[in-house]
Write an enzyme that holds these catalytic residues in place. Structure first.
Site, PDB file in Angstrom:
ATOM      1  N   GLU A   1       0.723  -1.027   0.069  1.00  0.00           N
ATOM      2  CA  GLU A   1       0.026  -0.017  -0.066  1.00  0.00           C
ATOM      3  C   GLU A   1       0.878   1.199  -0.119  1.00  0.00           C
ATOM      4  O   GLU A   1       0.556   2.391  -0.582  1.00  0.00           O
ATOM      5  CB  GLU A   1      -1.036   0.105   1.203  1.00  0.00           C
TER       6      GLU A   1
ATOM      7  N   HIS B   1       1.705   2.472  -3.432  1.00  0.00           N
ATOM      8  CA  HIS B   1       0.502   3.325  -3.843  1.00  0.00           C
ATOM      9  C   HIS B   1       0.758   4.643  -3.360  1.00  0.00           C
ATOM     10  O   HIS B   1       0.697   5.777  -4.048  1.00  0.00           O
ATOM     11  CB  HIS B   1      -0.915   2.800  -3.530  1.00  0.00           C
TER      12      HIS B   1
ATOM     13  N   HIS C   1       3.515   6.519  -5.148  1.00  0.00           N
ATOM     14  CA  HIS C   1       2.884   6.874  -6.376  1.00  0.00           C
ATOM     15  C   HIS C   1       2.161   8.128  -6.270  1.00  0.00           C
ATOM     16  O   HIS C   1       2.102   9.158  -7.416  1.00  0.00           O
ATOM     17  CB  HIS C   1       2.032   5.745  -7.119  1.00  0.00           C
TER      18      HIS C   1
HETATM   19 ZN   LIG Z   1      -2.483  -2.439  -4.709  1.00  0.00          ZN
END
Ligand SMILES: [Zn+2]
Length: 722
Positions: free
Chosen positions: A509, A512, A515
């Site tokens: 996670e 992400h 990102h």
């Molecule tokens: Zn994911």
């Protein structure tokens, strides 16, 4: 490296997708004039929050605030869009395409917080509001994408010399905006649009009916057992739960096993009685294909046929091609070719593992021909004998906050130069959460990060990342991001210890989140994680690799009582166990993905054939041992593709895992966890959002197109080269 595929299944950016990828955030600096025509809204979302980076001020929100805020946000967005469509000035990139990026600020401010609360900390009031506003959001979407006047302006800009001369992020924004309109039918004639709207409505109804029937069937088809002895092998707690379920359903004195969503059932690993395993298996695979009131196959024929017709209406050869228009993998043929690359090694592994399991059965005096319902039972025996791995040995080395701060954050510091400062003054929606400032290598604030780790009865399952505020230079916003997990909360006064699986999920996670942090885009709809389904899980799976770097482990995997670092042999055991049982692990996912992509390449006439007959043909075409290892979901209960937005997209799980392994191979060949590599990763893809084609981003990173070999090696399907 991980073997979990489905941990990646959680929706990634809550809410953002609902408005079709327009502005997902905040503060329009120049609100169109007619916005004042919307009902005057004066609640807590009328202006951006006054907290740093416009972080949500959870002290200000009451349950009664949400519906008025979201409805006012929808009305305001509709008015803003209408104003763009009605503009008398000649259409330009600025006054049309960029103007659309500025719309929806009130909606985004409210909905980005609301969607996280309904998922992570909900109550009956919030659930009811969610039900009430969802149809209004879809109606707004249709109004935008099928608005002729608006599309005429978009098309004029797209076809103009000025439009064609745009470069970089501007060109990408124009192309993706135009494509989205076309995808949703903007180029159709008026009569065709009427036909499309009717089809969309019919498909949506069928998808919802399918989902509801599947939920009911899965509950109704829980098998009943007469005696506790038939459940021998399950724990006392599990048997008690089976007795309670039976009593609740009016079968007092008997035992019921609730069905898991997948073909494989957790209880199959421990049920000693072979007849009981067979009974549970039959209940699972036949739950929605028995010709009774729970049968979904008729609906599936209708959905598949309508989707094929819709693709035709929109000028695509089939629904898979239609769906894949904005993906990294552009055609169903390419997806099939990619998946077929796994078959020889995987088939060999399936046959080898079947032999191992049959031998294990013989060793305990069971001279049987192995059947699908025996696989997990004997696999568990072999796993225990071979790897001797006990979760309770591992957990004391992984305390949740130490794992976050000395593991997840440490790796981001060593790689990207980020530092994290705890903020106890920022409001949170639950007292067990923590908030942090994210400071960039240059000392400037990059983002705010929230971490909400513990399971609660009012939190849905799984793990996900959410943007409260999305980065955008156009709107002057920096990212405000949260990660949510479902780790069992500690008993009063005890440390929260985490399974290794959840440790990997924390790194996943956070990939992400990175990102989102590194988003460096002008336009919100191209920012950060707003990427394709078959790309977005790449950064997250890639970040899982940092969890087992020895330098990182030595910094965070310490016994909560003694402070001793986790022994290397324990880590070796964890890693070795991960390559076992891949014949099933990867096999069931791959065959499900192959069935999905074949379903969505049918013509309307072909789609009308009986679903089970088609599935049998599609499975035979995989080349895998699907008699022994059927798909993770068989056609009649494959929720991902019939209701969940994964139609012609289930391959994404395997594709992004392949990218993550191949990308990590590049890192290992270039010196491992270094600041130089971190800068390269950030510059080439992690900070790029959707400013380039995804294949180009990937080539910028590794210098080549992605290759399958590192994944085969990591999954234990091929020997390590070198
Ligand atoms: Zn994911």
């Amino acid at each position: 490296m991980k073997t979990r595929l489905m941990a990646a299944a959680a929706p990634l950016v809550l809410g953002a997708a609902l408005l079709g990828g327009f502005s997902v955030t905040a503060l329009a600096k120049t609100a169109p004039k007619t916005a004042s025509a919307a009902p005057a809204y004066t609640g807590p979302f009328a202006k951006p929050s006054t907290l740093p980076l416009h972080a949500p001020d959870f002290t200000q929100y009451k349950d009664s605030d949400w519906q008025p805020a979201i409805e006012a946000g929808i009305a305001a967005k509709r008015a803003e869009i209408k104003a763009i469509a009605a503009n008398k000035a000649k259409p330009t990139f600025e006054n049309t395409i960029v103007a659309m990026e500025r719309t929806g600020s009130l909606y985004d401010r409210a909905y980005n917080v609301f969607s996280q609360l309904t998922s992570a900390n909900t109550n009956d009031t919030l659930d009811a509001i969610d039900t009430a506003v969802s149809p209004q959001v879809s109606a707004l979407n249709d109004d935008i994408y099928l608005d002729d006047a608006l599309f005429a302006r978009v098309k004029a800009v797209h076809d103009s010399a000025a439009g064609k001369a745009l470069t970089g992020e501007d060109a990408m924004l124009l192309a993706t905006t135009y494509d989205k309109f076309v995808h949703r039918g903007a180029l159709l004639s008026a009569a065709q649009k009427v036909e499309l709207k009717a089809m969309n409505l019919e498909i949506a109804k069928l998808e919802t009916a399918f989902a509801q029937k599947l939920t009911t069937a899965t509950a109704a088809k829980a098998p009943i057992f007469d005696t506790a002895a038939q459940l021998d092998g399950l724990s006392q707690t599990e048997i008690a739960a089976a007795a309670k379920l039976a009593a609740d359903k009016g079968h007092a004195g008997k035992f019921m096993l609730a069905l898991d969503n997948t073909t494989q059932q957790a209880a199959l690993t421990s049920l000693k009685n072979r007849d009981s395993r067979t009974k549970l298996w039959d209940a699972s695979v036949n739950r929605t294909s028995g010709g009774d009131q729970y049968d979904t196959t008729g609906m599936i024929t209708q959905i598949a046929t309508l989707r094929a017709k819709k693709a035709k209406l929109l000028g695509a050869p089939d629904f898979a091609t239609y769906q894949m228009y904005d993906r990294m993998v552009k055609t169903p043929a390419k997806a099939m070719e990619f998946m077929k690359g796994f078959v020889p090694a995987l088939r060999a592994t399936q046959d080898r593992e079947a032999g191992l399991l049959e031998a294990a059965a013989k060793a305990e005096g069971q001279n049987i021909k192995l059947e699908p319902w025996d696989w997990s039972y004997y696999a568990e025996k072999v796993r225990k004998a071979k790897y001797d791995l006990d979760e309770n040995q591992i957990k004391p080395y992984f305390e949740v906050w130490r794992t976050l701060e000395d593991g997840v954050f440490y790796a981001a510091n060593k790689t990207y130069g980020l530092t994290f400062k705890r903020r106890t003054d920022l409001p949170v929606y639950h007292p067990t959460m923590r908030a942090y400032d994210v400071i960039d290598a240059d000392g400037k604030q990059l983002a705010i990060f929230y971490f909400d780790p513990f399971a609660r009865s009012n939190k849905r399952g799984g793990a996900w990342m959410n943007n409260f505020v999305e980065q955008s230079y156009l709107l002057g916003e920096k990212p405000v991001v949260s990660n949510t997990l479902n780790i069992a909360p500690p008993a009063e006064g005890q440390p929260a210890l985490v399974s290794f699986d959840n440790v990997e999920t924390m790194f996943h996670e956070f990939g992400h989140a990175l990102h989102g942090f590194f988003a460096s885009q002008k336009y919100p709809s191209l920012s950060g994680t707003n990427t394709a389904r078959d790309f977005v899980e790449f950064p997250s799976q890639f970040n899982e690799n940092f969890a087992t770097i020895p330098e990182v482990l030595n910094n965070y995997a310490k016994h909560y009582q003694t402070g001793a670092t986790i022994p290397a042999e324990l880590i070796a055991k964890i890693k070795a166990a991960e390559t076992f049982n891949q014949g099933l692990g990867l096999g069931e996912t791959l065959s499900a993905a192959m069935v999905d992509i074949q379903w969505h390449q049918l013509s309307p006439e072909e789609a009308a054939q009986p679903p089970m007959a088609f599935e049998a043909k599609a499975l035979a075409a995989t080349g895998l041992n699907t008699d022994m290892i059927p798909p993770r979901y068989k056609t009649p209960y494959f929720r991902h593709i019939w209701d969940n937005g994964y139609a012609a997209g289930y391959y994404s799980y395997i594709w992004t895992e392949m990218l993550a392994h191949d990308g990590w191979d590049w890192v290992e060949k270039h010196g491992g966890m270094t600041r130089a590599n971190g800068d390269h990763i950030r510059k080439t893809f992690l900070g790029q959002g959707h400013t380039k084609d995804f294949a180009e981003l990937y080539r910028d990173f590794t210098g080549h197109d992605p290759e399958v070999q590192p994944m085969l090696e990591a999954r234990g399907l091929a020997p390590k080269a070198k």
